[in-house]
Design an enzyme around this catalytic site. Structure first.
Site, PDB file in Angstrom:
ATOM      1  N   GLU A 196       0.822  -1.209   0.000  1.00 48.22           N
ATOM      2  CA  GLU A 196       0.000   0.000   0.000  1.00 48.22           C
ATOM      3  C   GLU A 196       0.862   1.269   0.000  1.00 48.22           C
ATOM      4  O   GLU A 196       0.462   2.308  -0.526  1.00 48.22           O
ATOM      5  CB  GLU A 196      -0.928  -0.018   1.226  1.00 48.22           C
ATOM      6  N   HIS A 234       7.735 -26.626   0.511  1.00 48.89           N
ATOM      7  CA  HIS A 234       7.000 -27.702  -0.157  1.00 48.89           C
ATOM      8  C   HIS A 234       5.888 -27.142  -1.033  1.00 48.89           C
ATOM      9  O   HIS A 234       4.924 -27.832  -1.340  1.00 48.89           O
ATOM     10  CB  HIS A 234       6.450 -28.680   0.897  1.00 48.89           C
ATOM     11  N   LYS A 267     -13.199   2.115  -2.194  1.00 49.72           N
ATOM     12  CA  LYS A 267     -14.087   2.513  -1.092  1.00 49.72           C
ATOM     13  C   LYS A 267     -15.224   3.390  -1.634  1.00 49.72           C
ATOM     14  O   LYS A 267     -16.394   3.184  -1.322  1.00 49.72           O
ATOM     15  CB  LYS A 267     -13.322   3.332  -0.039  1.00 49.72           C
TER      16      LYS A 267
HETATM   17  O1  PA5 Z   1      -2.989   1.873   5.874  1.00 49.77           O
HETATM   18  C1  PA5 Z   1      -4.085   2.367   5.717  1.00 49.77           C
HETATM   19  O2  PA5 Z   1      -4.279   3.589   5.846  1.00 49.77           O
HETATM   20  C2  PA5 Z   1      -5.312   1.525   5.387  1.00 49.77           C
HETATM   21  O3  PA5 Z   1      -4.999   0.261   4.987  1.00 49.77           O
HETATM   22  C3  PA5 Z   1      -6.225   1.463   6.592  1.00 49.77           C
HETATM   23  O4  PA5 Z   1      -5.542   0.869   7.666  1.00 49.77           O
HETATM   24  C4  PA5 Z   1      -7.509   0.680   6.331  1.00 49.77           C
HETATM   25  O5  PA5 Z   1      -8.131   1.127   5.148  1.00 49.77           O
HETATM   26  C5  PA5 Z   1      -8.470   0.863   7.496  1.00 49.77           C
HETATM   27  O6  PA5 Z   1      -8.683   2.223   7.699  1.00 49.77           O
HETATM   28  P1  PA5 Z   1      -9.253   2.809   9.052  1.00 49.77           P
HETATM   29  O7  PA5 Z   1      -8.294   2.521  10.149  1.00 49.77           O
HETATM   30  O8  PA5 Z   1      -9.413   4.257   8.792  1.00 49.77           O
HETATM   31  O9  PA5 Z   1     -10.561   2.129   9.290  1.00 49.77           O
END
Ligand code: PA5
Length: 474
Positions: free
Chosen positions: A300, A329, A443
């Site tokens: 990410e 394996h 989203k």
């Molecule tokens: O790293 C990030 O920002 C995202 O992966 C969030 O952790 C994930 O979308 C969850 O978001 P939130 O903590 O706002 O619910």
């Protein structure tokens, strides 16, 4: 009990098998490759260091500035351990993967199945999805009257987490009436989002995630520290390991004297040479979910279409999780003989916290008997060394991070090492490490499909998309 000495628990980074001298000139890197990117490495070091805990780098301050919060967390955790039999985290992504990784690393591998006397703390579950079967299964095994729920969402708006919240609070209200609020703890942004508004309205105990700490960098904030403390994990030791890694990572701009910077520099060179896959392969079940957590962090943060100047770069490496020896394996055949597109990071553990002896017993079967009298830990580590050798022999880029032991201090170091590696790599790539526009798009499309107010234009965009052809569906 022997005194804990952090000098005995420093993690090590061995990158011999990234180098031409060890895996051959065609695939391996030369010191001149490192020298060629030194300007970028130094610039990345300076920019990350200069920014410190400002902006989205608030996670760098977490090991240093949470004394008061940690005391609150410890007091709250003590109350939860006394009053509840089960502790459930509601959250997803960065609000779930860290707690899962640390739980697996630092608690018994069958923790929930232990007797309460041996477990010494509440059972632990993390709902990292909105799968209805999983939620139903959770409700089948917990007793709401003795369960505490920690709702974690930085944005306070994530659909998955809010739907988990709605399901659980509805059930809690039915089971407990007005008292339900004492079963809910919110961990969220101080100002933004819906959860903070709900927390204030309902009177939930609340912990805050600083504005400069994004989800995937939040494990050392209350996001991870509260669940860890509830599980009886020494969070101060975790922070101490992380603190020492920050100090190490900011000591020298010379990658040869800086573990996270060298790790980043090698990945940067690897990406320049088209190594688009980063395999994370711990040789310890306790670290299996650290690989999961790493995959989110790496994927990410670095998977970006444009750099900071707006130029199309399509940066990133696909992170892959593997487990030693299990995946020897399964995946190792590909890693040893498939495309030359990977960097494989092995995570080793010198000493396991428990050992199991392989007993003597089959002298008449020499093909099995050679194992007898060894420990399973010796077998696992021998297989790791053998795999490392096999990868190097086939000219495969690989590196090994070694933890003297898996404990709070080494886990703190390891998580911080990966976060710093990621920050330095992102800076070298000149991308925004901290945004996630690709996630946002999905989203927003979900909101539009549900007809959420404010997403009418997105809905129109989705409705005008080309309809699927039956020809291509069999
Ligand atoms: O790293 C990030 O920002 C995202 O992966 C969030 O952790 C994930 O979308 C969850 O978001 P939130 O903590 O706002 O619910």
């Amino acid at each position: 009990m022997a005194k804990f000495n952090k000098n005995d628990y420093q993690i090590r980074f061995d990158f011999n098998n990234m180098m031409a001298d060890y895996i051959g000139a065609e695939q391996g890197f030369k010191e001149s490759d490192v020298s060629a990117v030194l300007p970028q490495a130094k610039a990345a070091f300076e920019s990350v260091k200069q920014q410190g805990g400002a902006g989205w780098q608030g996670w760098l301050d977490l090991p240093f500035d949470q004394d008061e919060i940690v005391e609150d967390i410890l007091a709250t955790a003590k109350g939860i351990r006394k009053n509840f039999k089960t502790f459930v985290v509601l959250g997803i992504g960065g609000s779930a993967l860290g707690p899962i990784a640390v739980f697996q690393a630092l608690r018994h591998l069958h923790y929930n199945e232990l007797s309460p006397k041996l477990r010494k703390g509440p059972k632990f579950y993390v709902e990292d999805n909105v799968d209805p079967e999983r939620m139903s299964a959770l409700l089948d095994v917990i007793d709401l009257k003795t369960t505490c729920f920690n709702v974690i969402t930085k944005s306070g708006a994530t659909s998955e987490t809010m739907s988990q919240y709605l399901v659980i609070t509805d059930q809690l209200k039915k089971a407990l009436g007005a008292d339900y609020a004492s079963h809910v703890i919110a961990t969220t942004d101080r100002e933004k989002g819906n959860l903070i508004k709900l927390a204030k309205k309902e009177g939930f105990k609340t912990f805050y995630i600083n504005s400069g700490v994004g989800g995937r960098f939040s494990e050392l904030s209350p996001v991870g520290l509260l669940p860890a403390a509830v599980l009886g994990i020494d969070v101060k030791k975790m922070l101490s390991g992380a603190r020492d890694m920050v100090k190490k990572g900011f000591k020298s701009a010379n990658p040869y004297h800086n573990m996270p910077l060298m790790a980043a520099t090698l990945q940067f060179i690897a990406m320049q040479k088209g190594k688009n896959v980063s395999v994370m392969m711990p040789y310890a079940d306790s670290l299996k979910y650290v690989a999961d957590w790493y995959c989110q962090l790496w994927g990410e943060s670095l998977g970006k279409s444009v750099d900071k100047s707006g130029k199309e770069v399509y940066a990133g490496q696909t992170p892959v999780k593997a487990l030693g020896v299990t995946d020897q394996h399964s995946q190792i055949q590909l890693y040893t003989e498939g495309p030359f597109d990977k960097v494989i990071t092995l995570i080793a553990v010198d000493a396991f916290r428990k050992e199991v002896m392989i007993p003597e017993g089959l002298p008449e079967f020499p093909d099995v008997n050679f194992l007898c009298g060894n420990t399973m830990g010796t077998l696992l580590n021998t297989e790791r060394k053998a795999t490392e050798y096999a990868l190097a022999k086939k000219h495969r880029l690989n590196r090994t991070i070694t933890l003297p032991e898996v404990n709070e201090y080494t886990i703190g170091q390891l998580l911080m090492m990966f976060m710093m590696e990621c920050a330095f790599t992102g800076a070298m790539l000149n991308i925004d490490t901290y945004n996630q526009p690709g996630v946002e798009e999905g989203k927003n499309a979900t909101y539009a499909m549900f007809g959420r107010k404010g997403y009418e234009a997105k809905k129109a965009e989705l409705d005008s998309a080309k309809a699927k052809s039956a020809k291509y569906i069999l």
